[in-house]
Design a protein around this motif. Sequence first.
Motif, PDB file in Angstrom:
ATOM      1  N   LEU A 147       0.727  -1.339   0.091  1.00 56.56           N
ATOM      2  CA  LEU A 147       0.077  -0.085   0.025  1.00 56.56           C
ATOM      3  C   LEU A 147       0.811   1.257   0.156  1.00 56.56           C
ATOM      4  CD1 LEU A 147      -2.826   1.438   0.319  1.00 56.56           C
ATOM      5  CD2 LEU A 147      -2.652   1.399   2.785  1.00 56.56           C
ATOM      6  N   LEU A 148       0.740   2.018  -0.999  1.00 54.24           N
ATOM      7  CA  LEU A 148       1.377   3.370  -0.941  1.00 54.24           C
ATOM      8  C   LEU A 148       0.247   4.555  -0.537  1.00 54.24           C
ATOM      9  CD1 LEU A 148       3.885   5.305  -1.959  1.00 54.24           C
ATOM     10  CD2 LEU A 148       2.719   5.271  -4.309  1.00 54.24           C
ATOM     11  N   LEU A 149       0.731   5.427   0.376  1.00 56.86           N
ATOM     12  CA  LEU A 149      -0.068   6.596   0.721  1.00 56.86           C
ATOM     13  C   LEU A 149       0.687   7.633   0.382  1.00 56.86           C
ATOM     14  CD1 LEU A 149      -1.170   5.662   4.293  1.00 56.86           C
ATOM     15  CD2 LEU A 149      -2.315   5.182   2.464  1.00 56.86           C
ATOM     16  N   ALA A 150       0.093   8.732  -0.520  1.00 55.57           N
ATOM     17  CA  ALA A 150       0.479   9.730  -1.245  1.00 55.57           C
ATOM     18  C   ALA A 150      -0.442  10.862  -0.438  1.00 55.57           C
ATOM     19  CB  ALA A 150       0.326   9.917  -2.859  1.00 55.57           C
ATOM     20  N   HIS A 151       0.348  11.905   0.265  1.00 51.51           N
ATOM     21  CA  HIS A 151      -0.248  12.932   1.041  1.00 51.51           C
ATOM     22  C   HIS A 151      -0.771  14.217  -0.048  1.00 51.51           C
ATOM     23  CE1 HIS A 151       3.504  15.418   0.559  1.00 51.51           C
ATOM     24  NE2 HIS A 151       4.152  14.586   0.865  1.00 51.51           N
ATOM     25  N   GLY A 152      -1.456  15.165   0.479  1.00 53.71           N
ATOM     26  CA  GLY A 152      -1.881  16.079  -0.356  1.00 53.71           C
ATOM     27  C   GLY A 152      -0.990  17.510  -0.200  1.00 53.71           C
ATOM     28  N   LEU A 153      -1.412  18.486  -0.967  1.00 55.19           N
ATOM     29  CA  LEU A 153      -0.720  19.762  -0.805  1.00 55.19           C
ATOM     30  C   LEU A 153      -0.398  20.394   0.544  1.00 55.19           C
ATOM     31  CD1 LEU A 153       0.015  22.216  -2.868  1.00 55.19           C
ATOM     32  CD2 LEU A 153      -2.241  22.980  -2.340  1.00 55.19           C
ATOM     33  N   CYS A 154       0.705  20.857   0.642  1.00 53.31           N
ATOM     34  CA  CYS A 154       1.338  21.444   1.957  1.00 53.31           C
ATOM     35  C   CYS A 154       1.197  20.251   3.163  1.00 53.31           C
ATOM     36  CB  CYS A 154       0.236  22.443   2.149  1.00 53.31           C
ATOM     37  SG  CYS A 154       0.729  23.996   0.992  1.00 53.31           S
ATOM     38  N   LEU A 155       1.223  19.250   2.822  1.00 49.64           N
ATOM     39  CA  LEU A 155       1.137  17.971   4.028  1.00 49.64           C
ATOM     40  C   LEU A 155       2.288  17.325   3.819  1.00 49.64           C
ATOM     41  CD1 LEU A 155      -2.829  17.066   3.865  1.00 49.64           C
ATOM     42  CD2 LEU A 155      -1.401  18.841   5.488  1.00 49.64           C
ATOM     43  N   GLY A 156       2.451  16.378   4.612  1.00 46.43           N
ATOM     44  CA  GLY A 156       3.594  15.379   4.836  1.00 46.43           C
ATOM     45  C   GLY A 156       3.167  14.011   5.152  1.00 46.43           C
ATOM     46  N   ASP A 157       4.039  13.193   4.877  1.00 45.92           N
ATOM     47  CA  ASP A 157       3.664  11.617   5.228  1.00 45.92           C
ATOM     48  C   ASP A 157       3.287  11.101   6.501  1.00 45.92           C
ATOM     49  OD1 ASP A 157       6.725  12.234   5.308  1.00 45.92           O
ATOM     50  OD2 ASP A 157       6.990  10.315   6.235  1.00 45.92           O
ATOM     51  N   LEU A 158       3.900  12.227   7.448  1.00 47.50           N
ATOM     52  CA  LEU A 158       3.639  12.178   8.669  1.00 47.50           C
ATOM     53  C   LEU A 158       2.171  12.333   9.227  1.00 47.50           C
ATOM     54  CD1 LEU A 158       6.786  13.099  10.550  1.00 47.50           C
ATOM     55  CD2 LEU A 158       6.332  10.916  10.168  1.00 47.50           C
ATOM     56  N   GLN A 159       1.610  12.964   8.456  1.00 49.28           N
ATOM     57  CA  GLN A 159       0.234  13.508   8.897  1.00 49.28           C
ATOM     58  C   GLN A 159      -0.912  12.533   8.275  1.00 49.28           C
ATOM     59  OE1 GLN A 159       1.649  17.315   6.825  1.00 49.28           O
ATOM     60  NE2 GLN A 159       0.441  18.218   8.480  1.00 49.28           N
ATOM     61  N   TRP A 160      -0.732  11.011   8.130  1.00 55.54           N
ATOM     62  CA  TRP A 160      -1.541  10.204   8.014  1.00 55.54           C
ATOM     63  C   TRP A 160      -1.752   9.572   9.531  1.00 55.54           C
ATOM     64  CZ3 TRP A 160      -4.243   8.866   3.649  1.00 55.54           C
ATOM     65  CH2 TRP A 160      -3.590   9.499   2.521  1.00 55.54           C
ATOM     66  N   LYS A 161      -1.091  10.043  10.512  1.00 60.03           N
ATOM     67  CA  LYS A 161      -1.362   9.644  11.719  1.00 60.03           C
ATOM     68  C   LYS A 161      -2.046  10.819  12.584  1.00 60.03           C
ATOM     69  CE  LYS A 161       1.784   7.432  14.065  1.00 60.03           C
ATOM     70  NZ  LYS A 161       3.186   7.065  14.777  1.00 60.03           N
ATOM     71  N   ARG A 162      -3.168  10.319  13.223  1.00 55.42           N
ATOM     72  CA  ARG A 162      -3.960  11.408  14.158  1.00 55.42           C
ATOM     73  C   ARG A 162      -4.172  10.768  15.420  1.00 55.42           C
ATOM     74  NH1 ARG A 162      -6.634  16.060  13.497  1.00 55.42           N
ATOM     75  NH2 ARG A 162      -8.710  16.234  14.382  1.00 55.42           N
ATOM     76  N   LYS A 163      -3.946  11.471  16.627  1.00 58.39           N
ATOM     77  CA  LYS A 163      -4.255  10.989  17.840  1.00 58.39           C
ATOM     78  C   LYS A 163      -3.486   9.652  18.092  1.00 58.39           C
ATOM     79  CE  LYS A 163      -7.899  14.044  18.530  1.00 58.39           C
ATOM     80  NZ  LYS A 163      -9.671  14.061  19.013  1.00 58.39           N
ATOM     81  N   GLY A 164      -2.486   9.332  17.635  1.00 54.58           N
ATOM     82  CA  GLY A 164      -1.654   8.056  17.840  1.00 54.58           C
ATOM     83  C   GLY A 164      -2.366   6.872  16.975  1.00 54.58           C
ATOM     84  N   HIS A 165      -3.253   7.415  16.173  1.00 56.68           N
ATOM     85  CA  HIS A 165      -3.729   6.243  15.140  1.00 56.68           C
ATOM     86  C   HIS A 165      -3.249   6.482  13.610  1.00 56.68           C
ATOM     87  CE1 HIS A 165      -6.404   3.418  13.263  1.00 56.68           C
ATOM     88  NE2 HIS A 165      -6.739   4.347  12.274  1.00 56.68           N
ATOM     89  N   ASP A 166      -2.417   5.522  13.203  1.00 56.90           N
ATOM     90  CA  ASP A 166      -1.782   5.525  11.943  1.00 56.90           C
ATOM     91  C   ASP A 166      -2.837   4.736  10.940  1.00 56.90           C
ATOM     92  OD1 ASP A 166      -0.236   5.009   9.504  1.00 56.90           O
ATOM     93  OD2 ASP A 166       1.609   4.958  10.448  1.00 56.90           O
TER      94      ASP A 166
END
Length: 330
Positions: A147-166
């Motif tokens: 699985l490849l995750l591609a982030h959006g504009l002005c975002l980064g790869d670490l921002q797929w995680k929220r409140k400890g949930h990846d």
Amino acid sequence: MTKRLPLHPADLIGFSRLANDATAGVTDVVEAVHRKVASTTGRPGRQPATGMTAGITALVYKSIRGVTGLIDSGLKLAPLPPPAKGSRVSLRREAVVAALNGVLGDYLIRTNNPLAISMSLRSQGRTIEIERQALQATLGRPTGKVLLLAHGLCLGDLQWKRKGHDHGAALGYTTVYLHYNSGLHVSEHGRLLAELVETLLEQWPAEVEELSIIGHSMGGLVSRSAHYYGEAAGYRWPRHLRRLLFLGTPHHGAPLERLGNWVDTSLEISLYTAPFARLGKIRSAGITDMRHGNLLDEDWKGGDRFASAGDVRSPLPSPAGVEVLRHRRH
């Protein structure tokens, strides 16, 4: 007391160069406005045809440019220290640099600013070496489902995680995260990603059963572009692609960028506001690609990306044989 933003040593040079460039750019705008006002209020003295002022005011602006030029030369000569080994990955630093690349990414590349992001695949915020044994060591026990995750504009790869949930790790695939400078043209990223994914699957430690891609916002456009250029280059990975999931991807353009283009055009109507239109034109090629959802080189090459024009994109259908899912809200 507010916490300081943790920076790499090279970041200090990068931010200093940006601040210096901003000073020079604002000076140009202020002088242009000064000249327009002076030329319409009957101030004595002939104004140069170059858009500069004359006399003592010209000397002031020239002095400011001279100082910023000297500072810039010094900063360019300063050696870039490497990041400290084993340094912690800072979510705040990564978010700030990602946002900066989204707005000014093409400018950072043109000026060789160390803040510019280079495309890579990452895991837990660190670049993955795309070599079979290194992948095995980094990813543990990679499965054949990638699985490849591609982030959006002005975002980064670490921002797929929220409140400890990846969100990526919870889907049952072996997940890798795309990290890229979202201020460059979508088609430039498409070419780079197509080659990167081909190398990844060639070096994958297990037999690849399937590949899926989730693209958020611009990441969805980059994924579509990569599939096109991957097929055009005769790469094998498009044959492994089973699913494309788009989260809030503006396939037919982003209304906010179209509004920004209208504001630019409106500012240029008046002699007094025309200099301020320059400020709107600092936004990156990635942002202007979002106006209509450009995917290919021919969608933007040979034209003025700030001109008020309609949608002239080459039609690009969804990939054949791939399950395509779209989710507007995210």
